[in-house]
Design a protein around this motif. Structure first.
Motif, mmCIF file in Angstrom:
data_model
loop_
_atom_site.group_PDB
_atom_site.id
_atom_site.type_symbol
_atom_site.label_atom_id
_atom_site.label_comp_id
_atom_site.label_asym_id
_atom_site.label_seq_id
_atom_site.Cartn_x
_atom_site.Cartn_y
_atom_site.Cartn_z
ATOM 1 N N LEU A 123 0.828 -1.206 0.000
ATOM 2 C CA LEU A 123 0.000 0.000 0.000
ATOM 3 C C LEU A 123 0.864 1.258 0.000
ATOM 4 O O LEU A 123 0.419 2.316 -0.416
ATOM 5 N N GLY A 157 -9.237 -6.920 -3.846
ATOM 6 C CA GLY A 157 -10.517 -7.403 -4.372
ATOM 7 C C GLY A 157 -10.345 -8.403 -5.496
ATOM 8 O O GLY A 157 -11.281 -8.707 -6.226
ATOM 9 N N GLY A 158 -9.118 -8.946 -5.621
ATOM 10 C CA GLY A 158 -8.855 -9.921 -6.680
ATOM 11 C C GLY A 158 -8.913 -11.353 -6.158
ATOM 12 O O GLY A 158 -9.299 -11.590 -5.008
ATOM 13 N N ASP A 159 -8.518 -12.287 -7.012
ATOM 14 C CA ASP A 159 -8.531 -13.700 -6.616
ATOM 15 C C ASP A 159 -7.646 -13.959 -5.403
ATOM 16 O O ASP A 159 -7.993 -14.766 -4.537
ATOM 17 N N SER A 160 -6.496 -13.291 -5.347
ATOM 18 C CA SER A 160 -5.595 -13.518 -4.208
ATOM 19 C C SER A 160 -6.282 -13.130 -2.903
ATOM 20 O O SER A 160 -6.200 -13.855 -1.913
ATOM 21 N N GLU A 163 -8.828 -15.720 -2.024
ATOM 22 C CA GLU A 163 -8.179 -16.966 -1.604
ATOM 23 C C GLU A 163 -7.600 -16.810 -0.196
ATOM 24 O O GLU A 163 -7.769 -17.675 0.655
ATOM 25 N N HIS A 179 -11.987 -3.540 0.434
ATOM 26 C CA HIS A 179 -11.750 -3.328 -0.999
ATOM 27 C C HIS A 179 -12.067 -1.877 -1.370
ATOM 28 O O HIS A 179 -13.026 -1.298 -0.873
ATOM 29 N N ARG A 180 -11.263 -1.328 -2.255
ATOM 30 C CA ARG A 180 -11.383 0.108 -2.560
ATOM 31 C C ARG A 180 -12.575 0.434 -3.448
ATOM 32 O O ARG A 180 -12.931 1.601 -3.602
ATOM 33 N N ARG A 181 -13.181 -0.595 -4.069
ATOM 34 C CA ARG A 181 -14.371 -0.346 -4.899
ATOM 35 C C ARG A 181 -15.554 -1.107 -4.312
ATOM 36 O O ARG A 181 -15.405 -1.807 -3.309
ATOM 37 N N ARG A 185 -12.795 -7.620 -8.347
ATOM 38 C CA ARG A 185 -12.104 -7.979 -9.579
ATOM 39 C C ARG A 185 -12.010 -9.519 -9.687
ATOM 40 O O ARG A 185 -11.813 -10.067 -10.759
ATOM 41 N N MET A 190 -14.265 -17.683 -7.130
ATOM 42 C CA MET A 190 -13.481 -17.350 -5.930
ATOM 43 C C MET A 190 -14.266 -16.382 -5.054
ATOM 44 O O MET A 190 -14.251 -16.484 -3.830
ATOM 45 N N ILE A 244 -2.836 -7.296 -2.789
ATOM 46 C CA ILE A 244 -3.190 -6.400 -3.900
ATOM 47 C C ILE A 244 -2.317 -6.675 -5.125
ATOM 48 O O ILE A 244 -2.114 -5.809 -5.957
ATOM 49 N N GLY A 245 -1.829 -7.890 -5.211
ATOM 50 C CA GLY A 245 -1.077 -8.290 -6.396
ATOM 51 C C GLY A 245 0.427 -8.350 -6.148
ATOM 52 O O GLY A 245 0.916 -7.946 -5.088
HETATM 53 P P1 NAP Z 1 -5.203 -8.621 -9.136
HETATM 54 O O1 NAP Z 1 -6.131 -9.492 -9.879
HETATM 55 O O2 NAP Z 1 -4.381 -7.626 -9.859
HETATM 56 O O3 NAP Z 1 -6.060 -7.880 -8.027
HETATM 57 C C1 NAP Z 1 -5.482 -6.912 -7.204
HETATM 58 C C2 NAP Z 1 -6.569 -6.313 -6.339
HETATM 59 O O4 NAP Z 1 -5.954 -5.399 -5.436
HETATM 60 C C3 NAP Z 1 -7.620 -5.544 -7.128
HETATM 61 O O5 NAP Z 1 -8.886 -5.791 -6.591
HETATM 62 C C4 NAP Z 1 -7.200 -4.096 -6.938
HETATM 63 O O6 NAP Z 1 -8.292 -3.207 -6.873
HETATM 64 C C5 NAP Z 1 -6.565 -4.129 -5.572
HETATM 65 N N1 NAP Z 1 -5.531 -3.104 -5.461
HETATM 66 C C6 NAP Z 1 -4.457 -2.918 -6.264
HETATM 67 N N2 NAP Z 1 -3.707 -1.906 -5.810
HETATM 68 C C7 NAP Z 1 -4.331 -1.450 -4.696
HETATM 69 C C8 NAP Z 1 -4.050 -0.416 -3.772
HETATM 70 N N3 NAP Z 1 -2.954 0.343 -3.890
HETATM 71 N N4 NAP Z 1 -4.899 -0.229 -2.751
HETATM 72 C C9 NAP Z 1 -5.991 -0.998 -2.590
HETATM 73 N N5 NAP Z 1 -6.322 -1.999 -3.430
HETATM 74 C C10 NAP Z 1 -5.492 -2.216 -4.468
HETATM 75 O O7 NAP Z 1 -4.119 -9.476 -8.290
HETATM 76 P P2 NAP Z 1 -4.269 -10.909 -7.617
HETATM 77 O O8 NAP Z 1 -5.530 -11.034 -6.881
HETATM 78 O O9 NAP Z 1 -2.979 -11.134 -6.875
HETATM 79 O O10 NAP Z 1 -4.287 -11.906 -8.865
HETATM 80 C C11 NAP Z 1 -3.224 -11.899 -9.820
HETATM 81 C C12 NAP Z 1 -3.474 -12.981 -10.863
HETATM 82 O O11 NAP Z 1 -3.344 -14.271 -10.266
HETATM 83 C C13 NAP Z 1 -4.885 -12.926 -11.450
HETATM 84 O O12 NAP Z 1 -4.806 -13.305 -12.801
HETATM 85 C C14 NAP Z 1 -5.641 -13.971 -10.665
HETATM 86 O O13 NAP Z 1 -6.739 -14.520 -11.344
HETATM 87 C C15 NAP Z 1 -4.545 -15.020 -10.416
HETATM 88 N N6 NAP Z 1 -4.824 -15.786 -9.201
HETATM 89 C C16 NAP Z 1 -5.549 -16.932 -9.310
HETATM 90 C C17 NAP Z 1 -5.849 -17.676 -8.184
HETATM 91 C C18 NAP Z 1 -6.608 -18.946 -8.314
HETATM 92 O O14 NAP Z 1 -7.275 -19.139 -9.318
HETATM 93 N N7 NAP Z 1 -6.555 -19.835 -7.348
HETATM 94 C C19 NAP Z 1 -5.451 -17.244 -6.925
HETATM 95 C C20 NAP Z 1 -4.735 -16.062 -6.823
HETATM 96 C C21 NAP Z 1 -4.442 -15.337 -7.970
HETATM 97 P P3 NAP Z 1 -9.174 -2.867 -8.182
HETATM 98 O O15 NAP Z 1 -10.011 -4.076 -8.391
HETATM 99 O O16 NAP Z 1 -9.925 -1.658 -7.769
HETATM 100 O O17 NAP Z 1 -8.190 -2.616 -9.263
#
Ligand code: NAP
Length: 316
Positions: A123, A157-160, A163, A179-181, A185, A190, A244-245
């Protein structure tokens, strides 16, 4: 300037997490005299965590930094050369590859094992860094166990985030996803899993603006802002997980190695071969699914074996 033993190596390893050091152990034992550049975070992400309890072979667990020190010593015992330095230029257009360190030291290598990992996106709050490993974490699998019957928050708000939140309910009494929205996502499946979990709650349209606590006592509370009303309030929790990725450390290879849209290096199925013969990618730079120390170590072993075979083929 870095004090390198040679100007031309058979194997260069970029990164010193479990993938890089395992590649170092294997290539050193194969008498390839590898050089390992440890990068900006020697030992990798494990050095930012405390107890590691899920790495096989340590019944009582081991501290992350201790595990990585052991791995480095193991690689050095077989002749790996290690340097606390960062490769920041690479010309992979022909072999031997030309590499340059941050301080300008230039050298060549016949093969390159990229094990530079990924860094959790943070963050950017001062207290988030201060309390990392002391109530703030970027890895539920690593640290969830320490929060039995406690209340936790997960940002993202993503898959991570889904999970991690779902996983954390194995231990925590309550997990709030911040989540900020007001829309996730994450993939539907999930998200649904998290919605269906009675221990998971959602705080929509909120952002964490501060983390309050002390390293000795852990996290006491968060300060969160409702980004629709701009109201700031306290949010008591015992721990904060940031999901958050991740950002793969692959910037130096942009435009040279084939990568996906998120910057992860693409490898051929079931191998560590990249789009350039002689360059192998291992660990988190090519893995956005598992991201565990033990899977990275396994991947580093594959990279070493692939590099060894590649060099043998070049020699005939
Ligand atoms: P992601 O999909 O990029 O999601 C990141 C989330 O963090 C988003 O909701 C984003 O908000 C939020 N975010 C980003 N910067 C932020 C900030 N500065 N402050 C507050 N919130 C922030 O990342 P991820 O969840 O790590 O996933 C990465 C990839 O791995 C994806 O393709 C995902 O499908 C995959 N994955 C798959 C699995 C599974 O299938 N088991 C598990 C984990 C990950 P916004 O939505 O507003 O942008």
């Amino acid at each position: 300037m870095a004090d390198l033993n040679k100007e031309h190596y058979e194997v260069t390893i970029m990164g010193s997490g479990p993938a890089g050091l395992t590649a170092g152990i294997y290539t050193a034992r194969a008498d390839l005299q590898p050089v390992i550049f440890e990068g900006p975070e020697p030992g990798g992400q494990l050095t930012t965590t405390t107890d590691v309890e899920n790495y096989p072979g340590f019944a009582e667990g081991i501290m992350g930094p201790d595990l990585m020190n052991e791995c480095r010593e193991q690689a050095e015992r077989f002749g790996a050369e290690t340097h606390m330095a960062l490769i920041d230029e690479a010309d992979l257009s022909e072999r031997p590859f030309d590499l340059k360190l941050e301080d300008g030291t230039a050298f060549q290598t016949d093969s390159l094992i990229v094990a530079s990992g990924a860094r959790a996106r943070l963050l950017g709050l001062e207290n988030e860094s201060r309390l990392m490993g002391h109530g703030v974490s970027t890895c539920a699998t690593c640290d969830g166990y320490f929060f039995r019957d406690q209340e936790l928050a997960v940002v993202g708000g993503g898959d991570s985030a889904m999970e991690e939140a779902t996983f954390l309910t194995k231990f925590a009494s309550k997990v709030t996803v911040i989540h900020r929205r007001d829309e996730l996502r994450a993939s539907e499946i999930m998200a649904q899993r998290a919605f269906d979990n009675p221990k998971v709650e959602f705080l929509w349209s909120h952002e964490v603006v501060d983390v309050i606590g002390e390293p000795e006592d852990g996290v006491e509370k968060l300060k969160v802002i409702n980004n629709k009303t701009e109201e700031v309030r306290d949010f008591p929790v015992d721990g904060l997980f940031i999901a958050i990725g991740h950002i793969p450390n692959t910037e130096v290879f942009e435009g040279q190695l084939e990568m996906d849209d998120d910057g992860y290096i693409i490898t051929e199925p079931d191998s560590s071969h990249t789009s350039i013969p002689g360059v192998f990618a291992t660990g988190d730079v090519q893995d956005k699914t598992y991201r565990q120390a033990v899977t990275a170590a396994g991947s580093g072993c594959k990279g070493a074996i692939d590099a060894e075979r590649f060099l043998e083929e070049q020699a005939v």
